[in-house]
Design a protein around this motif. Structure first.
Motif, PDB file in Angstrom:
ATOM      1  N   HIS A 172       1.108  -1.259  -0.756  1.00 24.32           N
ATOM      2  CA  HIS A 172       0.155   0.174  -0.217  1.00 24.32           C
ATOM      3  C   HIS A 172       0.152   1.064  -0.075  1.00 24.32           C
ATOM      4  O   HIS A 172       0.580   2.079  -0.634  1.00 24.32           O
ATOM      5  N   ILE A 173       2.089   0.978   0.623  1.00 22.10           N
ATOM      6  CA  ILE A 173       2.773   2.422   1.212  1.00 22.10           C
ATOM      7  C   ILE A 173       3.548   2.255  -0.324  1.00 22.10           C
ATOM      8  O   ILE A 173       3.735   3.941  -1.046  1.00 22.10           O
ATOM      9  N   ARG A 174       4.255   1.763  -0.606  1.00 23.91           N
ATOM     10  CA  ARG A 174       4.759   1.608  -2.395  1.00 23.91           C
ATOM     11  C   ARG A 174       4.102   1.975  -3.220  1.00 23.91           C
ATOM     12  O   ARG A 174       4.421   2.958  -4.317  1.00 23.91           O
ATOM     13  N   ASN A 175       2.730   1.405  -3.580  1.00 18.28           N
ATOM     14  CA  ASN A 175       2.096   2.199  -4.641  1.00 18.28           C
ATOM     15  C   ASN A 175       0.971   3.709  -3.887  1.00 18.28           C
ATOM     16  O   ASN A 175       0.312   4.031  -5.046  1.00 18.28           O
ATOM     17  N   ASN A 176       1.603   3.904  -2.442  1.00 20.29           N
ATOM     18  CA  ASN A 176       0.702   5.791  -3.272  1.00 20.29           C
ATOM     19  C   ASN A 176      -1.009   5.103  -2.580  1.00 20.29           C
ATOM     20  O   ASN A 176      -1.189   5.731  -2.665  1.00 20.29           O
ATOM     21  N   ASP A 177      -1.320   3.947  -2.074  1.00 22.28           N
ATOM     22  CA  ASP A 177      -2.504   3.580  -1.959  1.00 22.28           C
ATOM     23  C   ASP A 177      -3.537   4.903  -1.520  1.00 22.28           C
ATOM     24  O   ASP A 177      -4.673   5.506  -1.680  1.00 22.28           O
ATOM     25  N   ALA A 178      -2.347   5.435  -0.322  1.00 25.25           N
ATOM     26  CA  ALA A 178      -3.494   6.850   0.659  1.00 25.25           C
ATOM     27  C   ALA A 178      -3.856   7.354  -0.279  1.00 25.25           C
ATOM     28  O   ALA A 178      -4.705   8.459   0.099  1.00 25.25           O
ATOM     29  N   TRP A 179      -2.367   8.442  -0.946  1.00 28.78           N
ATOM     30  CA  TRP A 179      -3.323   9.221  -2.028  1.00 28.78           C
ATOM     31  C   TRP A 179      -4.058   9.083  -2.858  1.00 28.78           C
ATOM     32  O   TRP A 179      -4.604   9.923  -3.265  1.00 28.78           O
ATOM     33  N   THR A 180      -3.556   7.651  -3.388  1.00 29.60           N
ATOM     34  CA  THR A 180      -4.753   7.222  -3.798  1.00 29.60           C
ATOM     35  C   THR A 180      -6.238   7.422  -3.590  1.00 29.60           C
ATOM     36  O   THR A 180      -7.662   7.799  -4.432  1.00 29.60           O
ATOM     37  N   MET A 181      -6.537   7.070  -2.712  1.00 26.62           N
ATOM     38  CA  MET A 181      -8.407   6.753  -1.863  1.00 26.62           C
ATOM     39  C   MET A 181      -8.075   8.183  -1.461  1.00 26.62           C
ATOM     40  O   MET A 181     -10.116   8.771  -0.951  1.00 26.62           O
ATOM     41  N   SER A 182      -7.313   9.297  -0.898  1.00 22.46           N
ATOM     42  CA  SER A 182      -7.985  10.161  -0.481  1.00 22.46           C
ATOM     43  C   SER A 182      -7.738  11.097  -1.633  1.00 22.46           C
ATOM     44  O   SER A 182      -8.880  12.220  -1.507  1.00 22.46           O
ATOM     45  N   TRP A 183      -7.203  10.834  -2.805  1.00 24.25           N
ATOM     46  CA  TRP A 183      -7.952  11.354  -3.904  1.00 24.25           C
ATOM     47  C   TRP A 183      -9.393  11.677  -4.099  1.00 24.25           C
ATOM     48  O   TRP A 183     -10.507  11.611  -4.823  1.00 24.25           O
ATOM     49  N   ALA A 184      -9.903  10.054  -4.065  1.00 19.48           N
ATOM     50  CA  ALA A 184     -11.367   9.325  -4.322  1.00 19.48           C
ATOM     51  C   ALA A 184     -12.097  10.454  -2.916  1.00 19.48           C
ATOM     52  O   ALA A 184     -13.396  10.632  -3.608  1.00 19.48           O
ATOM     53  N   THR A 185     -12.264  10.050  -2.140  1.00 24.06           N
ATOM     54  CA  THR A 185     -12.348  10.946  -1.180  1.00 24.06           C
ATOM     55  C   THR A 185     -13.079  12.023  -1.391  1.00 24.06           C
ATOM     56  O   THR A 185     -14.130  12.939  -1.286  1.00 24.06           O
ATOM     57  N   ALA A 186     -11.821  12.765  -1.656  1.00 31.10           N
ATOM     58  CA  ALA A 186     -12.390  14.272  -2.006  1.00 31.10           C
ATOM     59  C   ALA A 186     -12.810  14.328  -3.342  1.00 31.10           C
ATOM     60  O   ALA A 186     -13.991  15.150  -3.266  1.00 31.10           O
ATOM     61  N   LEU A 187     -12.647  13.242  -4.079  1.00 27.82           N
ATOM     62  CA  LEU A 187     -13.887  13.945  -5.738  1.00 27.82           C
ATOM     63  C   LEU A 187     -15.081  13.663  -5.134  1.00 27.82           C
ATOM     64  O   LEU A 187     -16.099  13.467  -5.248  1.00 27.82           O
ATOM     65  N   ARG A 188     -15.246  12.751  -4.370  1.00 25.88           N
ATOM     66  CA  ARG A 188     -16.789  11.463  -3.361  1.00 25.88           C
ATOM     67  C   ARG A 188     -17.446  12.851  -3.032  1.00 25.88           C
ATOM     68  O   ARG A 188     -18.266  13.362  -3.254  1.00 25.88           O
ATOM     69  N   ARG A 189     -16.771  14.051  -1.971  1.00 24.96           N
ATOM     70  CA  ARG A 189     -17.738  14.790  -1.457  1.00 24.96           C
ATOM     71  C   ARG A 189     -17.883  16.041  -1.743  1.00 24.96           C
ATOM     72  O   ARG A 189     -19.021  16.341  -2.629  1.00 24.96           O
ATOM     73  N   ALA A 190     -16.547  16.135  -3.274  1.00 17.75           N
ATOM     74  CA  ALA A 190     -16.957  17.058  -4.020  1.00 17.75           C
ATOM     75  C   ALA A 190     -18.305  16.654  -5.284  1.00 17.75           C
ATOM     76  O   ALA A 190     -19.520  17.933  -5.578  1.00 17.75           O
ATOM     77  N   ILE A 191     -18.577  15.211  -5.225  1.00 19.20           N
ATOM     78  CA  ILE A 191     -19.532  15.344  -6.261  1.00 19.20           C
ATOM     79  C   ILE A 191     -21.021  15.237  -5.245  1.00 19.20           C
ATOM     80  O   ILE A 191     -21.829  15.604  -6.096  1.00 19.20           O
ATOM     81  N   ASP A 192     -20.957  14.820  -3.476  1.00 17.42           N
ATOM     82  CA  ASP A 192     -22.066  15.269  -2.914  1.00 17.42           C
ATOM     83  C   ASP A 192     -22.380  16.634  -3.109  1.00 17.42           C
ATOM     84  O   ASP A 192     -23.486  16.555  -2.987  1.00 17.42           O
ATOM     85  N   TRP A 193     -21.331  17.798  -2.705  1.00 13.60           N
ATOM     86  CA  TRP A 193     -21.767  18.537  -2.587  1.00 13.60           C
ATOM     87  C   TRP A 193     -22.480  19.496  -4.403  1.00 13.60           C
ATOM     88  O   TRP A 193     -22.979  20.001  -3.561  1.00 13.60           O
ATOM     89  N   THR A 194     -21.492  19.482  -4.913  1.00 13.57           N
ATOM     90  CA  THR A 194     -22.248  19.494  -6.489  1.00 13.57           C
ATOM     91  C   THR A 194     -23.476  19.042  -6.575  1.00 13.57           C
ATOM     92  O   THR A 194     -24.675  20.038  -7.106  1.00 13.57           O
ATOM     93  N   SER A 195     -23.523  17.872  -6.702  1.00 14.91           N
ATOM     94  CA  SER A 195     -25.262  16.765  -7.008  1.00 14.91           C
ATOM     95  C   SER A 195     -26.075  18.005  -5.522  1.00 14.91           C
ATOM     96  O   SER A 195     -27.329  18.057  -6.377  1.00 14.91           O
ATOM     97  N   LEU A 196     -25.825  18.508  -4.530  1.00 18.50           N
ATOM     98  CA  LEU A 196     -26.703  19.425  -3.430  1.00 18.50           C
ATOM     99  C   LEU A 196     -27.254  19.829  -4.495  1.00 18.50           C
ATOM    100  O   LEU A 196     -28.163  20.687  -4.147  1.00 18.50           O
ATOM    101  N   ALA A 197     -25.686  21.065  -4.885  1.00 15.93           N
ATOM    102  CA  ALA A 197     -26.179  22.408  -5.068  1.00 15.93           C
ATOM    103  C   ALA A 197     -26.807  22.686  -6.122  1.00 15.93           C
ATOM    104  O   ALA A 197     -27.729  23.176  -6.882  1.00 15.93           O
ATOM    105  N   GLY A 198     -26.715  21.258  -7.315  1.00 13.57           N
ATOM    106  CA  GLY A 198     -27.867  21.137  -8.357  1.00 13.57           C
ATOM    107  C   GLY A 198     -29.271  21.351  -8.497  1.00 13.57           C
ATOM    108  O   GLY A 198     -29.984  21.505  -8.954  1.00 13.57           O
ATOM    109  N   LEU A 199     -29.607  20.207  -7.493  1.00  7.00           N
ATOM    110  CA  LEU A 199     -31.024  20.203  -6.611  1.00  7.00           C
ATOM    111  C   LEU A 199     -31.974  20.562  -6.835  1.00  7.00           C
ATOM    112  O   LEU A 199     -32.342  21.122  -6.590  1.00  7.00           O
ATOM    113  N   THR A 200     -30.808  22.280  -5.726  1.00  9.52           N
ATOM    114  CA  THR A 200     -31.169  22.699  -5.530  1.00  9.52           C
ATOM    115  C   THR A 200     -31.794  24.456  -6.224  1.00  9.52           C
ATOM    116  O   THR A 200     -32.661  24.822  -6.231  1.00  9.52           O
TER     117      THR A 200
END
Length: 318
Positions: free
Chosen positions: A185-213
């Motif tokens: 996991h460390i050599r593959n830099n998976d912590a960074w990859t999953m943190s990017w995925a988390t940031a994308l997921r949060r951005a999707i949550d907020w942007t979709s909510l703004a779009g629905l509003t």
């Protein structure tokens, strides 16, 4: 009489072993032939598995970015799409791994080389094979009733946390497999990859909510009467983003398993460790692979089923 004879014919290595049969002057002969092309085949198979995992990871990230871009476009057109993607871009990890922080975050204490020299010997060998220039720090979490391991950080500065229950309940060979998985996991830099995925997921949550509003506001003022398909997409976007994040996590786990096999070469210890963890966490042996394949709940897991992980390891090893 020569009891062991090794010869070579082109790409084939031939091992002849002679053992006494019990009768005077007679021996049993056992011949083992190993074609070096078979070793190349194993290497190609592992490379193909790694390539497929990397492609699946890239597709999951791209799908999340596309989903976010669509949500941003609904909110603000091209400018909204660009703004949503820029805000979800991966940022430098500000996490500082120190003894004080690890104790404050997890209650874990730093292990020293003098305290567990055998663990550090295993870790040094695994990291050398992985090409890490800096050893991860080893921490012990005082949880005798829990068996788990975690990896934090990047190749430049990292840490591995092992629970007390895991150190007590696993053999040294099994712990080597666990350490190799976390080092992967460390050599593959998976912590960074999953943190990017988390940031994308949060951005999707907020942007979709703004779009629905925004759609509801326009609909309230009599505009965009045909916005139902867009509203449906925006409503489903958070769930889709979450499922894509889980799929990415499962792929990274399988890749870490395969990398751990390369680092240790001990599939039996890896399989034994996985099965021991399964029994500890569920109280039962791993489910059959056929049963897991037809279980829709597998899409909601961050880790592949143990039977799938074991099957993948055995396919790569044999």
């Amino acid at each position: 009489m020569q009891m062991l004879r090794i010869s070579r014919c082109n790409t084939t290595v031939i091992l002849d072993i002679y053992t006494p049969s019990g009768a005077a002057g007679t021996f049993l002969r056992c011949r083992i032939e190993l074609d070096s092309r078979h070793r190349d085949l194993f290497g190609h198979q592992r490379l193909a598995h790694q390539t497929a995992n990397h492609q699946s990871s890239a597709l999951a990230i791209l799908a999340m970015m596309l989903l976010l871009a669509v949500c941003g476009w609904i909110v603000g057109g091209a400018a909204g799409m660009q703004r949503a993607l820029m805000e979800s871009a991966p940022r430098p990890d500000g996490t500082v791994i120190t003894r004080e922080n690890m104790y404050r975050w997890f209650g874990a204490r730093l292990l020293s080389h003098v305290e567990v020299p055998d663990l550090f010997a295993i870790l040094t060998k695994v990291c050398s094979r992985a090409g890490l220039v800096r050893l991860p720090e080893l921490y012990c979490l005082p949880a005798p009733g829990d068996m788990n391991a975690y990896a934090l950080g990047r190749p430049e500065r990292s840490a591995i946390v092992l629970t007390e229950g895991l150190l007590r309940g696993m053999t040294r060979q099994e712990i080597a497999g666990i350490l190799a998985h976390e080092v992967a996991h460390i050599r593959n830099n998976d912590a960074w990859t999953m943190s990017w995925a988390t940031a994308l997921r949060r951005a999707i949550d907020w942007t979709s909510l703004a779009g629905l509003t925004l759609l509801r506001t326009r609909h309230h003022h009599g505009g965009m009467t045909s916005s139902r398909p867009l509203a449906t997409l925006l409503s489903a976007a958070p769930t889709l983003g979450h499922l894509l994040g889980l799929a990415l996590s499962r792929v990274r786990e399988l890749d870490a398993d395969a990398t751990a096999l390369e680092l240790t070469g001990d599939s039996r210890a890896l399989v034994a460790a996985l099965e021991k963890l399964e029994r500890h966490h569920t109280g039962a042996a791993p489910m059959r692979a056929s049963a897991v394949a037809h279980d829709p709940m597998r899409l909601l897991r961050s880790h592949p089923a143990t039977s799938e992980r074991v099957g993948t390891l055995l396919n790569l090893a044999y």
